[in-house]
Design an enzyme around this catalytic site. Sequence first.
Site, PDB file in Angstrom:
ATOM      1  N   GLU A 172       0.859  -1.181   0.000  1.00  0.00           N
ATOM      2  CA  GLU A 172       0.000   0.000   0.000  1.00  0.00           C
ATOM      3  C   GLU A 172       0.899   1.236   0.000  1.00  0.00           C
ATOM      4  O   GLU A 172       1.344   1.699   1.044  1.00  0.00           O
ATOM      5  CB  GLU A 172      -0.912   0.020   1.232  1.00  0.00           C
ATOM      6  CG  GLU A 172      -1.887   1.191   1.208  1.00  0.00           C
ATOM      7  CD  GLU A 172      -2.564   1.438   2.550  1.00  0.00           C
ATOM      8  OE1 GLU A 172      -3.523   2.228   2.579  1.00  0.00           O
ATOM      9  OE2 GLU A 172      -2.130   0.860   3.565  1.00  0.00           O
ATOM     10  N   HIS A 215      -6.068   5.592  -1.855  1.00  0.00           N
ATOM     11  CA  HIS A 215      -5.332   6.844  -1.671  1.00  0.00           C
ATOM     12  C   HIS A 215      -5.306   7.589  -2.999  1.00  0.00           C
ATOM     13  O   HIS A 215      -4.251   7.872  -3.560  1.00  0.00           O
ATOM     14  CB  HIS A 215      -3.933   6.574  -1.131  1.00  0.00           C
ATOM     15  CG  HIS A 215      -3.933   6.165   0.311  1.00  0.00           C
ATOM     16  ND1 HIS A 215      -4.116   7.069   1.330  1.00  0.00           N
ATOM     17  CD2 HIS A 215      -3.812   4.944   0.889  1.00  0.00           C
ATOM     18  CE1 HIS A 215      -4.093   6.424   2.495  1.00  0.00           C
ATOM     19  NE2 HIS A 215      -3.927   5.145   2.253  1.00  0.00           N
ATOM     20  N   HIS A 242     -12.984   5.432  11.671  1.00  0.00           N
ATOM     21  CA  HIS A 242     -12.587   5.665  10.282  1.00  0.00           C
ATOM     22  C   HIS A 242     -13.807   5.925   9.387  1.00  0.00           C
ATOM     23  O   HIS A 242     -13.735   6.723   8.451  1.00  0.00           O
ATOM     24  CB  HIS A 242     -11.806   4.470   9.743  1.00  0.00           C
ATOM     25  CG  HIS A 242     -10.398   4.405  10.216  1.00  0.00           C
ATOM     26  ND1 HIS A 242     -10.054   3.928  11.457  1.00  0.00           N
ATOM     27  CD2 HIS A 242      -9.235   4.761   9.607  1.00  0.00           C
ATOM     28  CE1 HIS A 242      -8.735   3.990  11.602  1.00  0.00           C
ATOM     29  NE2 HIS A 242      -8.226   4.501  10.495  1.00  0.00           N
ATOM     30  N   ASP A 249      -6.732  -2.561   9.113  1.00  0.00           N
ATOM     31  CA  ASP A 249      -5.756  -1.493   8.865  1.00  0.00           C
ATOM     32  C   ASP A 249      -4.939  -1.228  10.127  1.00  0.00           C
ATOM     33  O   ASP A 249      -4.497  -0.098  10.375  1.00  0.00           O
ATOM     34  CB  ASP A 249      -6.434  -0.217   8.381  1.00  0.00           C
ATOM     35  CG  ASP A 249      -5.440   0.755   7.718  1.00  0.00           C
ATOM     36  OD1 ASP A 249      -4.347   0.307   7.315  1.00  0.00           O
ATOM     37  OD2 ASP A 249      -5.761   1.958   7.620  1.00  0.00           O
ATOM     38  N   LEU A 285      -5.855  10.694  10.990  1.00  0.00           N
ATOM     39  CA  LEU A 285      -5.810   9.292  11.396  1.00  0.00           C
ATOM     40  C   LEU A 285      -4.578   8.620  10.830  1.00  0.00           C
ATOM     41  O   LEU A 285      -4.201   8.854   9.669  1.00  0.00           O
ATOM     42  CB  LEU A 285      -7.068   8.561  10.926  1.00  0.00           C
ATOM     43  CG  LEU A 285      -8.350   8.830  11.726  1.00  0.00           C
ATOM     44  CD1 LEU A 285      -9.562   8.280  10.991  1.00  0.00           C
ATOM     45  CD2 LEU A 285      -8.253   8.232  13.114  1.00  0.00           C
TER      46      LEU A 285
END
Length: 376
Positions: free
Chosen positions: A124, A190, A246, A269, A303
């Site tokens: 990621e 993202h 989240h 996550d 976060l």
Amino acid sequence: MILQSKHVWINEQFQPAQLEIENGKILNIYPYGFKEVTDDFDEYKVLPGLIDMHCHGFNGMDCNYVHREGFIHWMNSLPKEGVTSFLATTSTAPEENLLQSFACIKKTITEYNEGAHCLGIHVEGPQISFDFKGAHNPYFIQKPSVEQFERYQDAASNIIKLICIAPEMDVSHTLIKYCKNKGIKVTIGHTGATYNECVLAAKDGAGSFTHTFNGMLGIHHREPGTAGAAMAMDDMYAELICDGVHVHYAVAKAVAKTKGKDRLILITDAVQIKGLKPGIYETPNRWVEVKEDGCGRLKDGRLAGSSNKMITMLKNCIQECGIDEVTAINAATKNPATFLDLADKGVLEKGKDADILIIDNCFEVIQTYCRGKAYL
């Protein structure tokens, strides 16, 4: 070994049954009470082991900077929360560190065969968008590159199974197409990709969305954005962090309802702060504060991952969001296995791996079996 319960998850429903286990596999499934048993779990629920395909670390160890002892400790700890399989997930970091980590992960899982089964590596970053970087370090973000990815895969000895890509950064979707041809799964994340860009990325090989609603272009009624695409594209999987932080539970419920029982994937996550007490921690290239809610935050309040457990994500999905058991359980078991082409995992069937989770009605883990071996 034969275990039984009055509530075994078979064919997407709980039913009385016995599971016969031999050499790490489910050898046979019998009616409840058919044979003498090794363990009788009575009213406890028997599920397939949980699969977390998006988790970054544990107890101070970060997959970007792996060390053998920390990785083994992580593998041995995951069954305590019901996880029997996982993808070790890296994030945006200097290439030198990532290459070292890839090699270390490969060597460790080759030599060590206990605890939760590490299925491979999930990359990621750094192939992501600057504008939607989240907590990723902006100084190490790079455009997607086949040449770079080949260096990654060489260092990992070909165990990279999943990569997150911002499709608008991938010119002509060159890396997406390359990964599809190599059998490597691609998730959109993202990213500021528009709805149409997501449609094109899916056509070229992307199959899922990374932690839906986090780190992506949100929904507008005239431009559905990345989040809208995640909900509207029926054939695409969508990850969800169901911790109420989240993503609000109301939105999580909407995501689950749109994806249905076959396309939702629960993830934690969880990052290196998992297992640590609330406080401030400094790790390579990151300062993070662990709050009482178990989530990490940077100095500006963004976060930065979580301390989430998969069993809690499953519990929240059912109890907080009101999602039906089939959708929730599939999202933590069958769906990640199907997405990752794991033929031996995700369901309790004859011939499958004996990855089994026993829980009570409060979602407390009673027993976990990883390929037939019991862990408490």
